[in-house]
Enzyme design. Structure first.
Site, short mmCIF file in Angstrom:
data_model
loop_
_atom_site.label_atom_id
_atom_site.label_comp_id
_atom_site.label_asym_id
_atom_site.label_seq_id
_atom_site.Cartn_x
_atom_site.Cartn_y
_atom_site.Cartn_z
N LYS A 56 9.00 -4.50 12.98
CA LYS A 56 9.77 -3.41 12.40
C LYS A 56 10.98 -2.84 13.37
CE LYS A 56 6.86 -2.08 9.14
NZ LYS A 56 7.25 -2.34 7.76
N LYS A 58 3.45 -7.41 -3.03
CA LYS A 58 2.54 -6.71 -2.67
C LYS A 58 1.67 -6.21 -4.05
CE LYS A 58 4.30 -4.73 1.41
NZ LYS A 58 4.47 -3.77 2.58
O1 OSB Z 1 6.94 -2.55 4.96
O2 OSB Z 1 5.84 -4.29 4.66
C1 OSB Z 1 5.88 -3.18 5.01
C2 OSB Z 1 2.60 -1.24 5.65
C3 OSB Z 1 2.54 -0.43 4.86
C4 OSB Z 1 3.55 -0.12 4.14
C5 OSB Z 1 4.81 -1.10 4.22
C6 OSB Z 1 4.53 -1.89 4.86
C7 OSB Z 1 3.65 -2.15 5.97
C8 OSB Z 1 3.61 -3.27 6.77
C9 OSB Z 1 2.15 -3.85 7.39
O3 OSB Z 1 4.63 -3.91 7.10
C10 OSB Z 1 1.90 -5.25 7.22
C11 OSB Z 1 0.34 -5.23 7.35
O4 OSB Z 1 -0.29 -4.95 6.54
O5 OSB Z 1 0.08 -6.25 8.23
MG MG Z 2 8.07 -4.20 4.41
#
Ligand code: OSB
Ligand code: MG
Length: 390
Positions: A178, A283
């Protein structure tokens, strides 16, 4: 219907006569807070559903986060909607998994894609279990394992680099880190210097504005392999301009991956036509279910668009589903495929197994192995039996 089922998920799937639906709101502790520019998650509050029908049970997970930050849904809000609106529409009906999301469409789009996809997953799980079929075989996934990928939240840069090195030593070949303004260039270059060969993706959750295009390019110059949602979803011009500059740079362009911007097949088609993305994080919850996710995967494959299976800090249930999906061959970028225990300190579901940098895909009946009822009980903070609308 924007999310019509794809060819390899229209095979004969037994309908389930739905006699009962139970909802659970869980409060699962995390090992560490998950911080991204959309917000901070301290405890993984998450809604799950149990559908009973024809003597079988099916489980489904609603991936909405505790707060409505990343999408418009929240775990408790979707729990309430499942109890009052969506659940009652299924009670007493005989449903194929393919019919669930279309039924729950109020208009041209699923208003609560994550809640609807929980019911789809539960009916699918029950249906698959009734014939002892695995999700992987139903999806047409032929691989036994998928490459493992792990995400790192916003944290102290020094600690993040150390953590990245530890995770690489655990066998992960891909990191998704991130970033946000002021927390990016040095971090990315330090991780690249420490781990020259790792597949390194960044995710900004839309934190940059159009004025930062040159800065984003400079970050990519550190040797990044993909950049997820650098700009807010409304800022399409910035993404188009970045993609144009990458194409002119003389280096092989990396995928600029859309995440938040795509909530349906229609969104995916539109973004592709407008040249707003060159990669897509799929997702299942965000796009309104596993079937919609397969549709979008098929679209990506047909267009040669790199796709990645995106995680939502799921329990083992959602994570097993994601691993089976990620086994489809259009997923050419490594997904968020780490065991649920990377984030969750307690989880009713048996976890995914990581070995030699890969995650094994569940081959037993249904979406995932059975949950531990005691753990489920212990972390349930709210529970509800759905009844027919009065
Ligand atoms: O932006 O990909 C994202 C988790 C919750 C909401 C958004 C995001 C994420 C993650 C986590 O990046 C990724 C994971 O579950 O390992
Ligand atoms: Mg993302």
């Amino acid at each position: 219907m924007p999310n019509s089922p794809a060819s390899h998920v229209t095979g004969p799937t037994p309908a389930v006569q739905i006699s009962g639906i139970e909802l659970f709101l869980l409060d699962l502790p995390l090992h560490e807070p998950f911080v991204a520019s959309h917000g901070e998650t301290l405890t993984r509050t998450i809604a799950v559903v149990r559908v009973t029908g024809d003597g079988v049970i099916g489980w489904g997970e609603c991936s909405a986060l505790p707060a409505a930050t990343y999408t418009a849904e929240s775990a408790a809000g979707s729990f309430a909607a499942l109890a009052d609106k969506l659940g009652p529409r299924l009670i007493g009906r005989t449903m194929t998994p393919q019919a669930v999301v279309p039924l729950l469409f109020d208009g041209p789009e699923v208003a609560l894609p994550m809640a609807a996809s929980a019911l789809e997953m539960a009916v699918l799980d029950a249906s698959l279990r009734s014939t002892a079929q695995s999700l992987a075989s139903w999806l047409g996934t032929t691989r036994a394992t998928v490459p493992a990928g792990v995400s790192l939240g916003l944290a102290d840069p020094g600690e993040t680099v150390a953590k990245a090195v530890d995770l690489a030593a655990e066998g992960y070949n891909r990191l998704k880190v991130k970033v946000q303004p002021g927390h990016d260039l040095e971090l990315a270059s330090a991780i690249r210097a420490a781990l020259p060969d790792i597949e390194l993706q960044l995710d900004a959750n839309g934190a940059y504005g159009a004025e930062a295009i040159d800065h984003v390019l400079a970050i990519i110059e550190c040797g990044i392999d993909a950049f997820e949602q650098p700009f807010a979803k409304a800022d399409e011009r910035a993404a188009i301009e970045l993609i144009g500059l990458l194409a002119q740079s003389g280096r092989p362009p990396i995928p600029v991956v859309a995440d938040e911007a795509v909530e349906s097949t229609k969104d995916a088609i539109g973004l592709l036509e407008r040249g707003v993305m060159t990669g897509l994080s799929i997702k299942p919850g965000r796009v309104g279910g596993l079937i919609a996710a397969v549709n979008i995967h098929d679209l990506c494959r047909a267009k040669g668009l790199p796709a990645t299976a995106g995680g939502m800090l799921e329990t083992g249930l959602g994570r097993h589903a994601l691993a089976a999906l990620a086994g489809l061959d259009g997923f050419t970028l490594t997904g968020d495929l780490s065991p649920a225990g990377r984030w969750l300190a307690a989880d009713p579901w048996p976890d995914l197994v990581l070995g030699q940098g890969r995650i094994a895909i569940h081959q037993g009946p249904g979406v995932a192995p059975d949950p531990d009822e005691d753990v489920l009980e212990r972390f349930t903070v709210e529970r509800c039996r759905v009844s027919n609308a009065p």
